[in-house]
Motif scaffolding. Structure first.
Motif, short mmCIF file in Angstrom:
data_model
loop_
_atom_site.label_atom_id
_atom_site.label_comp_id
_atom_site.label_asym_id
_atom_site.label_seq_id
_atom_site.Cartn_x
_atom_site.Cartn_y
_atom_site.Cartn_z
N PRO A 1 0.84 -1.21 0.00
CA PRO A 1 0.00 0.00 0.00
C PRO A 1 0.87 1.25 0.00
O PRO A 1 1.84 1.33 0.74
CB PRO A 1 -0.80 -0.13 1.31
N ASN A 2 0.53 2.20 -0.86
CA ASN A 2 1.33 3.42 -0.95
C ASN A 2 0.47 4.68 -0.90
O ASN A 2 0.47 5.48 -1.83
CB ASN A 2 2.18 3.41 -2.23
N PRO A 3 -0.29 4.86 0.21
CA PRO A 3 -1.08 6.09 0.31
C PRO A 3 -0.18 7.30 0.39
O PRO A 3 0.96 7.22 0.84
CB PRO A 3 -1.87 5.90 1.61
N PHE A 4 -0.69 8.44 -0.07
CA PHE A 4 0.05 9.69 0.04
C PHE A 4 -0.05 10.20 1.48
O PHE A 4 -1.01 9.87 2.19
CB PHE A 4 -0.53 10.73 -0.91
N PRO A 5 0.90 10.99 1.92
CA PRO A 5 0.83 11.56 3.28
C PRO A 5 -0.19 12.69 3.35
O PRO A 5 0.14 13.85 3.62
CB PRO A 5 2.27 12.06 3.51
N LYS A 6 -1.42 12.34 3.07
CA LYS A 6 -2.53 13.29 3.05
C LYS A 6 -3.72 12.65 3.75
O LYS A 6 -3.66 11.50 4.19
CB LYS A 6 -2.93 13.62 1.60
N GLY B 1 -4.58 -3.35 5.42
CA GLY B 1 -5.63 -3.75 4.49
C GLY B 1 -6.48 -2.57 4.06
O GLY B 1 -6.88 -2.46 2.89
N GLN B 2 -6.78 -1.67 4.99
CA GLN B 2 -7.54 -0.48 4.66
C GLN B 2 -6.76 0.43 3.72
O GLN B 2 -7.32 1.02 2.79
CB GLN B 2 -7.93 0.28 5.93
N GLN B 3 -5.46 0.55 3.96
CA GLN B 3 -4.63 1.36 3.08
C GLN B 3 -4.64 0.82 1.65
O GLN B 3 -4.69 1.59 0.69
CB GLN B 3 -3.19 1.43 3.60
N GLN B 4 -4.61 -0.51 1.51
CA GLN B 4 -4.63 -1.08 0.17
C GLN B 4 -5.96 -0.81 -0.52
O GLN B 4 -6.00 -0.48 -1.71
CB GLN B 4 -4.33 -2.58 0.23
N ARG B 5 -7.05 -0.94 0.23
CA ARG B 5 -8.36 -0.63 -0.37
C ARG B 5 -8.49 0.87 -0.67
O ARG B 5 -9.16 1.26 -1.63
CB ARG B 5 -9.49 -1.10 0.55
N LEU B 6 -7.82 1.71 0.13
CA LEU B 6 -7.80 3.14 -0.17
C LEU B 6 -7.07 3.38 -1.50
O LEU B 6 -7.50 4.20 -2.31
CB LEU B 6 -7.11 3.91 0.95
N CYS B 7 -5.97 2.66 -1.70
CA CYS B 7 -5.23 2.80 -2.96
C CYS B 7 -6.08 2.32 -4.14
O CYS B 7 -6.00 2.89 -5.24
CB CYS B 7 -3.92 2.03 -2.89
#
Length: 275
Positions: A118-123, A175-181
């Protein structure tokens, strides 16, 4: 005309059986005689592969066989490696994406990608989702809110984050971060979603949620997933391609690949004799 005459005039018309032909799915990607080199290393060799719409296509094979290299050619991310050269064709919806007149920006509005980690932005959660639409010029706050909700619902994440949209995305579980991506990818309304081992860094429960999500998303998108997990490929894909040493050894319906492969190398791999 009396009732007796009416009865005599009745004619029985034989019913005609109408055969309904199966719906022919459209080809999304046509790969023809694709070769790719990293410098002197011949990484992909004469790849011929058709990917169909509204299906999940799994790409399996041992480490170093060319799986990730292939999927990264489909949105030209591979061009970020300076020593790469290619020959052959990759047609997306009939147009060769390797033609320099086809811009990367144009391609990537149609072909989204989800990575291994998962690679969410720092936002904030909200800003992560609407990042793409903003880049494409959408500024209306009401429209952005609608896009965010729709995308998060499609990614099966809305109910978990709807009261936390302004919180930093780093506060979400893996897992949430991956679904956010995935939601961030969906926000640009792509045609194809590429997934490069999207569950390899997730726990079993999160993996199951992503797999269920993939099954739901294929109703509206074409999905190509690289996976090292053969059980996952068997569970979620319609077609499977087995790569080995940069070649496509076998490509067919997933059920046939796993139950009755035609090449002994495929059988050896899926039964665990190597890989």
């Amino acid at each position: 005309m009396n009732a007796i005459l009416q009865k005599e005039l009745k004619v029985t018309v034989p019913t005609k059986t109408v055969e309904i032909e199966p719906v022919q799915k459209q080809v999304v990607y046509e790969t023809k005689q694709l070769n790719l080199w990293y410098g002197e290393k011949h990484a992909l060799k004469n790849i011929d592969l058709d990917i169909y719409e509204n299906e999940v296509t799994a790409i399996i094979g041992p480490s170093g066989c060319g799986k990730s290299t292939y999927i990264k050619t489909l949105n030209r991310m591979i061009e970020m490696v300076p020593v790469v050269k290619t020959s052959g064709e990759i047609k997306y919806r009939g147009r060769n994406i390797l033609d320099r007149s086809y811009t990367v920006e144009e391609l990537r509005t149609k072909v989204g990608m989800v990575f291994q980690k998962p690679n969410p932005f720092p936002k904030s959660i909200f800003e992560n989702v609407v990042y793409g639409p903003k880049i494409h010029g959408i500024k209306d706050k009401k429209i952005l809110k609608e896009i965010a909700e729709k995308s998060l619902r499609q990614a099966a994440l809305w109910d978990e984050v709807k009261d936390r949209l302004n919180e930093n995305a780093y506060g979400l579980s893996g897992g949430q971060q991956q679904r956010l991506c995935i939601a961030r990818c969906l926000a640009i309304e792509p045609d194809v979603i590429l997934m490069d081992e999207p569950t390899s860094a997730l726990d079993p429960i999160s993996t199951l949620k992503v797999e269920e999500l993939v099954q739901e998303l294929k109703k509206d998108f074409s999905i190509i997933i690289v996976t090292h997990n053969m059980q996952q490929a068997a569970r979620i894909s319609d077609k499977t391609a087995f790569f080995l040493n940069g070649e496509v050894i076998e490509y067919s319906d997933t059920n046939r690949i796993f139950s009755n492969p035609t090449d002994k190398r495929t059988e050896d791999y899926i039964t665990g004799r190597f890989g």
